[in-house]
Write an enzyme that holds these catalytic residues in place. Structure first.
Site, PDB file in Angstrom:
ATOM      1  CE  LYS A  92      -4.452   1.038   0.187  1.00  0.00           C
ATOM      2  NZ  LYS A  92      -5.515   0.328  -0.588  1.00  0.00           N
ATOM      3  N   GLY A 182     -21.007   5.606   2.520  1.00  0.00           N
ATOM      4  CA  GLY A 182     -20.080   5.970   1.460  1.00  0.00           C
ATOM      5  C   GLY A 182     -20.737   5.912   0.101  1.00  0.00           C
ATOM      6  CB  ALA A 183     -22.376   8.172  -2.009  1.00  0.00           C
ATOM      7  N   GLY A 184     -19.116   6.655  -2.866  1.00  0.00           N
ATOM      8  CA  GLY A 184     -18.054   6.746  -3.861  1.00  0.00           C
ATOM      9  C   GLY A 184     -18.226   5.710  -4.950  1.00  0.00           C
ATOM     10  CB  SER A 185     -15.753   4.231  -7.269  1.00  0.00           C
ATOM     11  OG  SER A 185     -15.747   3.288  -8.323  1.00  0.00           O
ATOM     12  CB  VAL A 186     -17.013   0.730  -3.513  1.00  0.00           C
ATOM     13  CG1 VAL A 186     -17.630  -0.547  -2.932  1.00  0.00           C
ATOM     14  CG2 VAL A 186     -15.631   0.433  -4.079  1.00  0.00           C
ATOM     15  N   GLY A 187     -19.543   2.406  -3.137  1.00  0.00           N
ATOM     16  CA  GLY A 187     -20.819   2.529  -2.453  1.00  0.00           C
ATOM     17  C   GLY A 187     -21.984   2.848  -3.369  1.00  0.00           C
TER      18      GLY A 187
END
Length: 339
Positions: A92, A182-187
């Site tokens: 990482k 979370g409302a990102g690319s995944v959420g």
């Protein structure tokens, strides 16, 4: 420019190899004082192949906080890549967001990767977009810039949520309620997959702008995701949200999401078990992203990738069965399988 192998040194008053989270092969530090760039790359394991993972650009209160994060995240990548059965190790990168991100920031990251000569390959993560990584790729060959891993992560989690609801509650998605943090690319991708089935989806993000354009009736923006009554909670933002205090707010039966390191400490797994909440570890179900990232280099076609994503849920159910049969958590069942 400062480039250091800090694995076996005392750096900024911290003995890196004595850190509670340390069981790593290498930890590197890079700094460019002219632009205020500071970064750490941790290589947890390269036994299965070159280490791969994302690069995170975020604010840390101290060097120690950043080191702790990169050590935990890189170990998680080893576990995630092992779960996905791909021939790569885990690592990482983090960048201390002490200054605004710029092209100079991304060029410095490319220089850092080049100095490691392929020991670590980076992709996007929180604060670093696919476009950012594609720019880095103009200056370094040591990136995965072919796809956004988020939708692949979301698809694997979708299958796992469907399986968990069926196994623990005997419910299909249409009759279930799921809360997503979370409302990102995944959420957001996960929310749309679930909404397509007729599920009731609650979603929360600290950036309210991400929720403004949601128009689907069964995707409902809310402000406090932890206390929302639902069948399943899916953390898909930052880690460490589940601690002794926050878990007492929960009104769900299952936790299964994509955020890395959702447990503040490992003892929270025992506490959730005592509360009767089934915690499906992130490392077991959020490996869809690395499956997507490595599809081209491994020559996997779309049908094979979809099958691989469905297998994530099958493996999760196997550990659900072991946990339930032995009255232990899924995480304990996973740990027992490798001990």
């Amino acid at each position: 420019m400062i480039f250091l192998d800090i694995t076996d040194t005392v750096f900024q008053s911290i003995d890196v190899s004595s850190h509670d989270e340390f069981d790593h092969e290498k930890v590197y530090y890079y700094e460019d004082p002219q632009i205020g760039f500071k970064s750490i790359i941790a290589i947890h394991s390269s036994s299965a192949g070159p280490a791969i993972g994302g690069c995170r650009f975020r604010n840390y209160s101290s060097f120690q906080e950043g080191l702790t994060d990169v050590l935990r995240l890189s170990r998680g990548m080893t576990e995630k890549n092992h779960a996905a059965k791909i021939p790569f190790g885990g690592g990482k990168a983090i960048i201390f967001a002490d200054h605004p991100k710029s092209q100079a920031t991304l060029c410095a990251l490319a220089n850092f990767l080049n100095l490691l000569e392929g020991a670590y390959y980076s992709a996007e993560d929180i604060g670093i977009t696919l476009e950012d990584i594609q720019f880095v790729g103009q200056h370094s060959a040591f990136v995965f810039d072919n796809v956004d891993p988020g939708p692949y992560t979301a698809r694997g989690i979708f299958y796992s949520i469907e399986a968990a609801l069926k196994y623990y509650l005997n419910k299909d998605l249409q009759s279930s309620s799921i809360s997503i943090q979370g409302a990102g690319s995944v959420g957001l991708t996960l929310a749309n997959h679930l909404a397509d089935t007729g599920a009731t989806v609650y979603i929360q993000d600290i950036d309210f702008r991400k929720l403004e354009h949601i128009q689907r009736q069964n995707i409902i923006p809310i402000q406090n995701i932890l206390s929302q009554e639902c069948d399943l909670l899916a953390p898909c933002a930052i880690g460490g949200i589940l601690d002794r205090q926050s878990i007492l707010e929960l009104k769900c039966s299952i936790i299964a999401g994509g955020a890395n390191n959702q447990l503040k400490t490992m003892e929270i797994d025992d506490a959730l078990l005592a509360l009767g909440i089934h915690y499906v570890p992130d490392i077991l179900i959020n490996s869809g992203g690395v499956i997507g990232l490595t599809k081209d280099i491994l020559g996997r076609n779309s049908n094979q990738i979809e099958s691989d994503l469905q297998l994530i849920a099958e493996r999760a159910v196997n550990f659900m069965k072991i946990g339930q049969a032995n009255n232990i958590s899924i995480l304990q069942a996973m740990n027992a399988s490798v001990s």
